[in-house]
Scaffold this motif. Structure first.
Motif, PDB file in Angstrom:
ATOM      1  N   GLY A  86       0.771  -1.229   0.000  1.00 17.52           N
ATOM      2  CA  GLY A  86       0.000   0.000   0.000  1.00 17.52           C
ATOM      3  C   GLY A  86       0.801   1.277   0.000  1.00 17.52           C
ATOM      4  O   GLY A  86       0.219   2.359   0.160  1.00 17.52           O
ATOM      5  N   GLN A  87       2.119   1.200  -0.163  1.00 17.87           N
ATOM      6  CA  GLN A  87       2.896   2.436  -0.336  1.00 17.87           C
ATOM      7  C   GLN A  87       2.865   2.772  -1.820  1.00 17.87           C
ATOM      8  O   GLN A  87       3.851   2.663  -2.544  1.00 17.87           O
ATOM      9  N   ALA A  88       1.695   3.171  -2.249  1.00 17.44           N
ATOM     10  CA  ALA A  88       1.403   3.369  -3.664  1.00 17.44           C
ATOM     11  C   ALA A  88       0.192   4.288  -3.781  1.00 17.44           C
ATOM     12  O   ALA A  88      -0.416   4.678  -2.779  1.00 17.44           O
ATOM     13  N   GLN A  89      -0.165   4.622  -5.001  1.00 20.29           N
ATOM     14  CA  GLN A  89      -1.335   5.474  -5.204  1.00 20.29           C
ATOM     15  C   GLN A  89      -2.636   4.672  -5.197  1.00 20.29           C
ATOM     16  O   GLN A  89      -3.699   5.212  -4.890  1.00 20.29           O
ATOM     17  N   TYR A  90      -2.550   3.390  -5.540  1.00 26.56           N
ATOM     18  CA  TYR A  90      -3.719   2.516  -5.558  1.00 26.56           C
ATOM     19  C   TYR A  90      -3.309   1.127  -5.062  1.00 26.56           C
ATOM     20  O   TYR A  90      -2.139   0.752  -5.166  1.00 26.56           O
TER      21      TYR A  90
END
Length: 390
Positions: free
Chosen positions: A138-142
C-alpha cells in the motif's frame, strides 16, 4: 501509478507501475490517501525476510477511497472511505470464524513456501514477501484489496486520516500485545521497545487496568514518547535491565512482559550483539532475539511473555529452561487486526486515545526512499512516518 518498490537490500525506489485491477469477484481497488512506513518494513529493507523480489511494492499500513468493487462485494461501494487491515483474511475458514484473521487458511496463494519455514502458513500480508502471498503493498497510489467484504473498515465520519490510519496495524498490534498479558488491576507490565507499537502497548496496558508500565529502549526521544503515554522508562544502555526490574518489583519481576522489538534487537554488550548479528548475517539464524531472551528472564514466576515484535524463522540460545521451569506462558502472533478495528475505532471516537501522537514526520510518497533511510538510522528523532499518496 507511483509506488515504493523494494529494489534490493537497503534500496527503495519510487517507480511507475501498472495500476491494480479487479482479479476476483470479492476484490476492491482503493485509491490510497495515507500510508505509513512500519518498523516491520525495515526487516524487508534490511534484507532479513526471505522471498522478496526486485520491484515488489512495499507497505501494509494504508487507507483511502474505494474506486472499484467486484460483483460479490456488498459491504462497500465506490466512494467509501476505508482503513485496510494488513492481514488478508477470507472470513470463511475455521481460523477466521474464531477471530484469528492473521492465520487465515485461504489468503496465502504461496502457502507451500511458508510451510517449509513455519510448518503451516499464516495469512497473506500486503507488501510482505512472496512467502506471505506476494501481494503488492500500500505504499502506492492505488491497491487491490482481496476479500474486500471482510477486511476494510468504513470510516463514516470526519475523523482525519492520521487518527484512524493506524487501525491498519500498529494500534491493534499494541492492543493485542497488552491483551495477551491478561492484565489485572495492580499488575506491572514491562514493554521491550518504545517505538510506535511499544508506545501503543503502553497506552493499551493502562486502558486495560495496569497499575504500572515500564518501557525499555535506548533512544531518548522514544522513551519520552513512552513516558508521555504514562510509562516509567529504562534506558538499557544506562542500566542493567534485569537488575533494575527486580529492584522496581521487590524482586518478583513484572507480571507480564511484552516484546515489541522482534528480529533486529540490539544488545548493549558489544560481544553479545556481535554474536547474533554475525549469525544473522551468515543466515545461521534469522533473528537477533535479545529482547525476547531478556523478557523471558525478567518475567515473574507464572507470568506471561507476550510477543508482537516480528520474527521470521529460527533463533539461537532460546531460554527454554526458564520458560518451562518457571511456569511462564508464552503468547505470540501477528495481530488479528479485523478483530479489533471496530472497538478501537469507537475508543478513538470517544477520545480514549488519539493514535496520531506517534507521528513524527509527514512526507509525500515520492519521499519514501528518504523516509526509509531516516527511519532505519533514527535520524531527526524519527518515530513514525506517514506518506501522503495524493
Amino acid at each position: 501509478m507511483k509506488a515504493a518498490c523494494w529494489m534490493g537490500r537497503n534500496t527503495v525506489e519510487v517507480h511507475e507501475v501498472p495500476d491494480p485491477r479487479i482479479l476476483n469477484a470479492r476484490d476492491a481497488v482503493v485509491r490510497i490517501t495515507s500510508t505509513a512506513i512500519c518498523g516491520s518494513d525495515l526487516h524487508l529493507y534490511d534484507g532479513y525476510v526471505p522471498t522478496m523480489k526486485k520491484g515488489d511494492i512495499l507497505g501494509h499500513e494504508f487507507m483511502g477511497e474505494v474506486v472499484e468493487v467486484g460483483p460479490q462485494v456488498s459491504t462497500l461501494k465506490v466512494g467509501d472511505r476505508v482503513v485496510v487491515p494488513f492481514p488478508i483474511a477470507c472470513g470463511n475458514c475455521g481460523s477466521c470464524a474464531n477471530g484469528m484473521y492473521s492465520v487465515c487458511e485461504n489468503s496465502n496463494p504461496n502457502a507451500g513456501m511458508a510451510e517449509k519455514l513455519m510448518g503451516h502458513s499464516p495469512s497473506g500480508i500486503f507488501g510482505y514477501s512472496h512467502m506471505l502471498g506476494g501481494y503488492p503493498g500500500g505504499q502506492a497510489q492505488y491497491a487491490r484489496v482481496p476479500f474486500a467484504d471482510v477486511g476494510p473498515i468504513k470510516i463514516e465520519d470526519d475523523l482525519p486520516d492520521e487518527k484512524v490510519l493506524f487501525l491498519s496495524d500498529i494500534l491493534p498490534t499494541g492492543w493485542m500485545g497488552a491483551e495477551m498479558c491478561d492484565i489485572k488491576p495492580g499488575d506491572t507490565i514491562a514493554v521491550w521497545g518504545a517505538g510506535p507499537v511499544g508506545q501503543f502497548a503502553v497506552a493499551s496496558a493502562y486502558l486495560m487496568g495496569a497499575e504500572r508500565v515500564i518501557a525499555i529502549d535506548r533512544f531518548p526521544y522514544r522513551l519520552r514518547k513512552a513516558a508521555q503515554a504514562g510509562a516509567q522508562t529504562l534506558d538499557y544502555e544506562e542500566v542493567n535491565v534485569l537488575e533494575a526490574l527486580r529492584e522496581m518489583t521487590a524482586g518478583r519481576g513484572p507480571d507480564a512482559c511484552i516484546d515489541a522489538v522482534g528480529m533486529e534487537a540490539h544488545h548493549p554488550v558489544a560481544a553479545v550483539h556481535a554474536y547474533d548479528r554475525t549469525r544473522q548475517a551468515a543466515r545461521m539464524e534469522t533473528e537477533r532475539p535479545h529482547a525476547l531472551r531478556e523478557a523471558i528472564m525478567a518475567c515473574r514466576n507464572g507470568g506471561t511473555v507476550s510477543v508482537v515484535g516480528v520474527y521470521g524463522g529460527l533463533l539461537d540460545k532460546f531460554p527454554m529452561g526458564a520458560l518451562m521451569n518457571r511456569s511462564l506462558t508464552l503468547k505470540a502472533g501477528q495481530c488479528h487486526v479485523q478483530r479489533y478495528t471496530r472497538p478501537l475505532l469507537e475508543r478513538i471516537r470517544n477520545g480514549d486515545i488519539d493514535p496520531s501522537f506517534v507521528i513524527s514526520h509527514r512526507m509525500r510518497l515520492e519521499d519514501a526512499p528518504r523516509g526509509y533511510e531516516m527511519f532505519k538510522n533514527k535520524q531527526d528523532e524519527c518515530n513514525k512516518i506517514v506518506l501522503s499518496a495524493v
